[in-house]
Design a protein around this motif. Structure first.
Motif, PDB file in Angstrom:
ATOM      1  N   GLY A  39     -19.111 -40.999 -26.760  1.00 54.07           N
ATOM      2  CA  GLY A  39     -20.499 -40.856 -26.347  1.00 54.07           C
ATOM      3  C   GLY A  39     -20.770 -41.212 -24.902  1.00 54.07           C
ATOM      4  O   GLY A  39     -21.926 -41.279 -24.477  1.00 54.07           O
ATOM      5  N   GLU A  40     -19.694 -41.432 -24.131  1.00 54.68           N
ATOM      6  CA  GLU A  40     -19.871 -41.799 -22.727  1.00 54.68           C
ATOM      7  C   GLU A  40     -20.006 -40.559 -21.841  1.00 54.68           C
ATOM      8  O   GLU A  40     -19.563 -39.466 -22.205  1.00 54.68           O
ATOM      9  N   ALA A  41     -20.580 -40.751 -20.673  1.00 55.49           N
ATOM     10  CA  ALA A  41     -20.727 -39.671 -19.697  1.00 55.49           C
ATOM     11  C   ALA A  41     -19.496 -39.613 -18.802  1.00 55.49           C
ATOM     12  O   ALA A  41     -18.882 -40.635 -18.491  1.00 55.49           O
ATOM     13  N   VAL A  42     -19.149 -38.396 -18.385  1.00 57.17           N
ATOM     14  CA  VAL A  42     -17.998 -38.152 -17.517  1.00 57.17           C
ATOM     15  C   VAL A  42     -18.444 -37.241 -16.372  1.00 57.17           C
ATOM     16  O   VAL A  42     -19.203 -36.294 -16.591  1.00 57.17           O
ATOM     17  N   VAL A  43     -17.981 -37.541 -15.162  1.00 54.80           N
ATOM     18  CA  VAL A  43     -18.234 -36.675 -14.010  1.00 54.80           C
ATOM     19  C   VAL A  43     -17.122 -35.640 -13.950  1.00 54.80           C
ATOM     20  O   VAL A  43     -15.940 -35.978 -14.108  1.00 54.80           O
ATOM     21  N   LEU A  44     -17.477 -34.373 -13.720  1.00 49.12           N
ATOM     22  CA  LEU A  44     -16.490 -33.298 -13.752  1.00 49.12           C
ATOM     23  C   LEU A  44     -16.830 -32.220 -12.742  1.00 49.12           C
ATOM     24  O   LEU A  44     -18.003 -32.030 -12.409  1.00 49.12           O
ATOM     25  N   PHE A  76     -20.598 -30.563  -8.621  1.00 46.26           N
ATOM     26  CA  PHE A  76     -20.083 -31.535  -9.574  1.00 46.26           C
ATOM     27  C   PHE A  76     -21.171 -31.877 -10.571  1.00 46.26           C
ATOM     28  O   PHE A  76     -22.358 -31.975 -10.228  1.00 46.26           O
ATOM     29  N   GLY A  77     -20.771 -32.040 -11.820  1.00 43.37           N
ATOM     30  CA  GLY A  77     -21.716 -32.351 -12.868  1.00 43.37           C
ATOM     31  C   GLY A  77     -21.373 -33.661 -13.552  1.00 43.37           C
ATOM     32  O   GLY A  77     -20.269 -34.192 -13.404  1.00 43.37           O
ATOM     33  N   VAL A  78     -22.330 -34.170 -14.298  1.00 44.02           N
ATOM     34  CA  VAL A  78     -22.090 -35.328 -15.163  1.00 44.02           C
ATOM     35  C   VAL A  78     -22.524 -34.894 -16.554  1.00 44.02           C
ATOM     36  O   VAL A  78     -23.614 -34.342 -16.732  1.00 44.02           O
ATOM     37  N   GLY A  79     -21.645 -35.090 -17.523  1.00 43.02           N
ATOM     38  CA  GLY A  79     -21.926 -34.542 -18.834  1.00 43.02           C
ATOM     39  C   GLY A  79     -21.522 -35.434 -19.982  1.00 43.02           C
ATOM     40  O   GLY A  79     -20.767 -36.400 -19.813  1.00 43.02           O
ATOM     41  N   VAL A  80     -22.047 -35.079 -21.147  1.00 42.11           N
ATOM     42  CA  VAL A  80     -21.717 -35.772 -22.388  1.00 42.11           C
ATOM     43  C   VAL A  80     -21.369 -34.744 -23.447  1.00 42.11           C
ATOM     44  O   VAL A  80     -21.773 -33.578 -23.365  1.00 42.11           O
ATOM     45  N   SER A  81     -20.618 -35.161 -24.443  1.00 44.07           N
ATOM     46  CA  SER A  81     -20.310 -34.319 -25.594  1.00 44.07           C
ATOM     47  C   SER A  81     -21.545 -34.191 -26.461  1.00 44.07           C
ATOM     48  O   SER A  81     -22.172 -35.202 -26.815  1.00 44.07           O
ATOM     49  N   VAL A  82     -21.914 -32.963 -26.815  1.00 43.49           N
ATOM     50  CA  VAL A  82     -23.109 -32.786 -27.640  1.00 43.49           C
ATOM     51  C   VAL A  82     -22.841 -33.190 -29.085  1.00 43.49           C
ATOM     52  O   VAL A  82     -23.789 -33.338 -29.866  1.00 43.49           O
ATOM     53  N   ALA A  83     -21.572 -33.375 -29.443  1.00 40.97           N
ATOM     54  CA  ALA A  83     -21.239 -33.827 -30.791  1.00 40.97           C
ATOM     55  C   ALA A  83     -21.332 -35.344 -30.899  1.00 40.97           C
ATOM     56  O   ALA A  83     -21.701 -35.882 -31.946  1.00 40.97           O
ATOM     57  N   ALA A  92     -12.480 -31.155 -25.610  1.00 40.75           N
ATOM     58  CA  ALA A  92     -13.504 -31.969 -26.272  1.00 40.75           C
ATOM     59  C   ALA A  92     -13.902 -31.365 -27.614  1.00 40.75           C
ATOM     60  O   ALA A  92     -14.392 -32.068 -28.500  1.00 40.75           O
ATOM     61  N   GLY A  93     -13.726 -30.057 -27.758  1.00 40.08           N
ATOM     62  CA  GLY A  93     -14.000 -29.398 -29.026  1.00 40.08           C
ATOM     63  C   GLY A  93     -15.450 -29.035 -29.256  1.00 40.08           C
ATOM     64  O   GLY A  93     -15.830 -28.679 -30.382  1.00 40.08           O
ATOM     65  N   CYS A  94     -16.269 -29.092 -28.213  1.00 44.84           N
ATOM     66  CA  CYS A  94     -17.683 -28.759 -28.346  1.00 44.84           C
ATOM     67  C   CYS A  94     -18.271 -28.567 -26.959  1.00 44.84           C
ATOM     68  O   CYS A  94     -17.648 -28.940 -25.955  1.00 44.84           O
TER      69      CYS A  94
END
Length: 212
Positions: free
Chosen positions: A16-21, A27-34, A125-127
């Motif tokens: 559930g943590e955010a990752v910069v990619l 550049f974005g910062v995102g989280v898994s929607v699952a 990440a699978g989602c």
């Protein structure tokens, strides 16, 4: 600045943590929607008021059928023409999209990035990943890893870049070194005809050509 491998980035997303990619625009910062069923963490991270929907990065046009409802034919045409690429399609959200990620009107923005690095992370990440630009609210977005705000990256699990040197070098500069940094173009695809919500890397004239 903490750097993450693919495995480390996936583990952080799953927790559930955010990752910069890197993406193909900025550049974005995102989280898994699952794992992160609400976008609140991204709002807090960016010091941004809630309520503005966060688009999802997906790994293919089939996602329009998984996460979109009553998707119009022209949206599929645009996806075939410009995905992967800098085009976000806002469609009516299917029941598979948590209400917290939908706009007040029940829509969701979907985009397949033209970035092998971003797509590899999405697939691992699978989602889909809910991704917004990696900058504090009011600060400029960047396509250069060296220009990322260290304080923002420190508030996440870290920055994901591929481990091999050539891919890492390419991914660390995701936008042209000369000229403006352009975000994706955003189109409302919920009505009979598309409507421009934000002109970015793709102009309206270019998009119209795919629909003629």
């Amino acid at each position: 600045m903490k750097m993450l491998t693919l495995d480390e980035a996936c583990a952080a997303l799953a927790a559930g943590e955010a990752v910069v990619l890197p993406t193909d625009t900025v550049f974005g910062v995102g989280v898994s929607v699952a794992a992160a069923r609400v976008p609140d963490g991204l709002y807090r991270l960016k010091h941004r008021d809630g309520g503005k929907p966060v688009a999802w990065l997906v790994d293919g046009s089939a996602s329009l059928d998984v996460y979109g409802a009553a998707v119009p034919t022209y949206a599929r045409q645009l996806a075939r023409a410009f995905w992967p690429g800098a085009l976000t399609l806002v469609v009516r959200a299917a029941d598979t999209v948590p209400r917290a990620f939908q706009s007040a009107a029940g829509t969701i923005g979907l985009r397949m990035p033209d970035s092998a690095v971003a797509l590899a992370l999405i697939r691992a990440a699978g989602c889909p990943l809910a991704v917004t630009s990696a900058n504090f609210s009011g600060a400029p977005a960047t396509g250069d890893a060296s220009a990322l705000d260290p304080a923002l990256v420190a508030a996440t699990a870290g920055l994901y870049l591929p481990s091999d040197a050539e891919s890492a070098l390419t991914a660390s500069h995701v936008s042209p070194t000369n000229g403006p940094v352009l975000p994706s173009t955003v189109l409302d695809c919920t009505e009979e005809h598309p409507r421009m919500l934000r002109e970015g890397a793709l102009s309206w004239d270019v998009l119209k050509g795919a629909l003629s």
